[in-house]
Write a protein that holds these residues in place. Structure first.
Motif, mmCIF file in Angstrom:
data_model
loop_
_atom_site.group_PDB
_atom_site.id
_atom_site.type_symbol
_atom_site.label_atom_id
_atom_site.label_comp_id
_atom_site.label_asym_id
_atom_site.label_seq_id
_atom_site.Cartn_x
_atom_site.Cartn_y
_atom_site.Cartn_z
ATOM 1 N N UNK A 158 0.837 -1.201 0.000
ATOM 2 C CA UNK A 158 0.000 0.000 0.000
ATOM 3 C C UNK A 158 0.873 1.252 0.000
ATOM 4 N N UNK A 159 1.972 1.208 0.751
ATOM 5 C CA UNK A 159 2.882 2.353 0.818
ATOM 6 C C UNK A 159 3.498 2.637 -0.549
ATOM 7 N N UNK A 160 3.810 1.602 -1.306
ATOM 8 C CA UNK A 160 4.349 1.794 -2.654
ATOM 9 C C UNK A 160 3.334 2.511 -3.549
ATOM 10 N N UNK A 161 2.070 2.156 -3.400
ATOM 11 C CA UNK A 161 1.012 2.820 -4.170
ATOM 12 C C UNK A 161 0.919 4.296 -3.774
ATOM 13 N N UNK A 162 0.995 4.556 -2.462
ATOM 14 C CA UNK A 162 0.903 5.938 -1.962
ATOM 15 C C UNK A 162 2.103 6.763 -2.434
ATOM 16 N N UNK A 163 3.299 6.175 -2.378
ATOM 17 C CA UNK A 163 4.490 6.887 -2.844
ATOM 18 C C UNK A 163 4.380 7.233 -4.323
ATOM 19 N N UNK A 164 3.839 6.309 -5.107
ATOM 20 C CA UNK A 164 3.641 6.572 -6.535
ATOM 21 C C UNK A 164 2.691 7.749 -6.735
ATOM 22 N N UNK A 165 1.631 7.778 -5.965
ATOM 23 C CA UNK A 165 0.670 8.881 -6.032
ATOM 24 C C UNK A 165 1.339 10.203 -5.656
ATOM 25 N N UNK A 166 2.141 10.182 -4.588
ATOM 26 C CA UNK A 166 2.812 11.401 -4.126
ATOM 27 C C UNK A 166 3.824 11.901 -5.156
ATOM 28 N N UNK A 167 4.517 10.969 -5.814
ATOM 29 C CA UNK A 167 5.520 11.367 -6.810
ATOM 30 C C UNK A 167 4.887 11.995 -8.047
ATOM 31 N N UNK A 168 3.619 11.716 -8.284
ATOM 32 C CA UNK A 168 2.933 12.291 -9.443
ATOM 33 C C UNK A 168 2.481 13.724 -9.208
ATOM 34 N N UNK A 169 2.461 14.151 -7.957
ATOM 35 C CA UNK A 169 2.027 15.518 -7.648
ATOM 36 C C UNK A 169 2.999 16.528 -8.247
ATOM 37 N N UNK A 197 12.443 2.627 -3.686
ATOM 38 C CA UNK A 197 13.317 1.537 -4.123
ATOM 39 C C UNK A 197 13.756 0.663 -2.952
ATOM 40 N N UNK A 198 13.982 1.265 -1.792
ATOM 41 C CA UNK A 198 14.333 0.480 -0.603
ATOM 42 C C UNK A 198 13.187 -0.433 -0.203
ATOM 43 N N UNK A 199 11.965 0.090 -0.323
ATOM 44 C CA UNK A 199 10.787 -0.696 0.039
ATOM 45 C C UNK A 199 10.557 -1.826 -0.963
ATOM 46 N N UNK A 200 10.810 -1.558 -2.234
ATOM 47 C CA UNK A 200 10.682 -2.602 -3.257
ATOM 48 C C UNK A 200 11.643 -3.753 -2.960
ATOM 49 N N UNK A 201 12.877 -3.424 -2.581
ATOM 50 C CA UNK A 201 13.854 -4.465 -2.241
ATOM 51 C C UNK A 201 13.375 -5.299 -1.061
ATOM 52 N N UNK A 202 12.786 -4.625 -0.084
ATOM 53 C CA UNK A 202 12.283 -5.345 1.083
ATOM 54 C C UNK A 202 11.148 -6.287 0.694
ATOM 55 N N UNK A 236 9.213 -11.799 -0.539
ATOM 56 C CA UNK A 236 8.554 -12.698 -1.496
ATOM 57 C C UNK A 236 9.437 -13.898 -1.825
ATOM 58 N N UNK A 237 10.738 -13.662 -2.001
ATOM 59 C CA UNK A 237 11.664 -14.759 -2.302
ATOM 60 C C UNK A 237 11.724 -15.750 -1.152
ATOM 61 N N UNK A 238 11.733 -15.231 0.070
ATOM 62 C CA UNK A 238 11.783 -16.115 1.238
ATOM 63 C C UNK A 238 10.519 -16.951 1.350
ATOM 64 N N UNK A 239 9.377 -16.341 1.005
ATOM 65 C CA UNK A 239 8.107 -17.071 1.058
ATOM 66 C C UNK A 239 8.116 -18.205 0.039
ATOM 67 N N UNK A 240 8.623 -17.917 -1.176
ATOM 68 C CA UNK A 240 8.664 -18.945 -2.221
ATOM 69 C C UNK A 240 9.596 -20.091 -1.829
ATOM 70 N N UNK A 241 10.691 -19.765 -1.132
ATOM 71 C CA UNK A 241 11.613 -20.810 -0.690
ATOM 72 C C UNK A 241 10.941 -21.750 0.296
ATOM 73 N N UNK A 242 10.089 -21.175 1.136
ATOM 74 C CA UNK A 242 9.383 -22.006 2.109
ATOM 75 C C UNK A 242 8.375 -22.922 1.409
#
Length: 309
Positions: free
Chosen positions: A261-272, A293-298, A303-309
């Motif tokens: 959700x935060x990524x969506x909000x940041x995208x909205x804020x960057x469009x202002x 970008x830091x949040x995307x990496x997180x 997601x990778x850890x979940x797939x490994x499980x």
């Protein structure tokens, strides 16, 4: 004497660097100033260092007990008689031409409310690092969002009439980040900023610095960001602003849903694209992009850890 600069100089019970700091002010090439030394509940040993100076430009304000840095600076704001206020800390060194260069700039640029400068950080007597801060008003205002790279407080010179007309004071609820909070209020009241692009101060970093005491600092930074987000991004809803605030904080845990959700909000804020307080929208986008970008990496890492499980 009618001083042209009032130097606000709070002093607490820390004597190691006091003499060097006082003498760096008294030795300025620009001499038409008053030095307002605010003794914040000093021990007799520290007070004796100050009383040894016999200079008519020195005015001493004494607190019988420790009232804190915000109260000390506010006493200076109320006592200042000059058209400009220069801020100074009791462990730093003002280079000889600091006041001369800042005074000349402010006199020739009446549109500027606060004039800071670059500086040299001293980690010890041998280890020094030149620090460059942004020059333009818009970038400085945008950098308030990341707190530590906009205006260095002991480099600042401020117009006294602006402070008085706006009724500005340092907020005692921000003992570690009071300067950041103060500059945000200057911005909210229509003030403008500029940093001279030369080093005019030796800024000492040591264990006694308020900003080195990390407990409580992050909380105060978060509170300041909470003020800034609706100023810079008024189109965000209350929930969007809350999530964005969380995304801008260091070492804050987020759920996967919150992060997405935060990524969506940041995208909205960057469009202002609108400008609300004189901020630089491109600079704000750079700041948001870094956190995005830091949040995307997180998120990708989880997601990778979940797939490994």
């Amino acid at each position: 004497m009618n001083p042209k600069i009032s130097v606000i100089f709070p002093v607490g019970n820390r004597e190691a660097y006091l003499k060097e700091a006082v003498e760096s002010v008294l030795g300025q090439s620009f001499t038409e100033f008053e030095l307002l030394i605010i003794e914040d509940g000093l021990s007799s040993q520290v007070a004796s260092i100050i009383t040894c100076y016999r200079d008519e430009r020195i005015k001493i304000i004494k607190f019988p007990m420790n009232m804190g840095i915000s109260a000390a600076r506010n006493a200076g704001l109320l006592t200042a008689t000059a058209p400009y206020i220069a801020l100074m800390d009791s462990d730093d060194i003002a280079l000889t031409d600091r006041f001369q260069k800042q005074y000349a700039w402010m006199e020739s640029h009446p549109e500027v409310t606060v004039c800071g400068s670059n500086f040299i950080t001293m980690f010890n007597d041998e280890n020094r690092m030149p620090m460059r801060y942004p020059e333009s008003d818009g970038i400085i205002k945008s950098r308030f969002l990341i707190v530590d790279s906009a205006i260095l407080n002991p480099t600042a010179m401020i117009r006294t009439d602006f402070v008085r007309k706006s009724g500005l004071q340092y907020d005692a609820n921000f003992p570690r980040d009071h300067d950041h909070r103060f500059y945000v209020e200057i911005m909210r009241n229509g003030g403008s900023f500029y940093n001279l692009q030369e080093e005019l101060l030796l800024y000492r970093r040591h264990d006694g610095n308020a900003t080195r005491s990390r407990s409580g600092v992050d909380i105060e930074k978060t509170k300041v960001r909470e003020i800034l987000i609706p100023l810079f991004f008024p189109e965000l809803t209350g929930e969007e602003a809350r999530v964005l605030l969380k995304g801008l904080c260091e070492n804050v845990r987020m759920t996967m849903i919150e992060a997405c959700f935060c990524l969506v909000v940041m995208t909205k804020a960057m469009r202002e694209s609108r400008i609300f307080t004189g901020e630089d929208r491109d600079e704000l986008r750079k700041i948001l992009r870094f956190y995005y970008e830091s949040l995307v990496k997180m998120v990708n890492g989880v997601s990778k850890n979940v797939h490994k499980c």
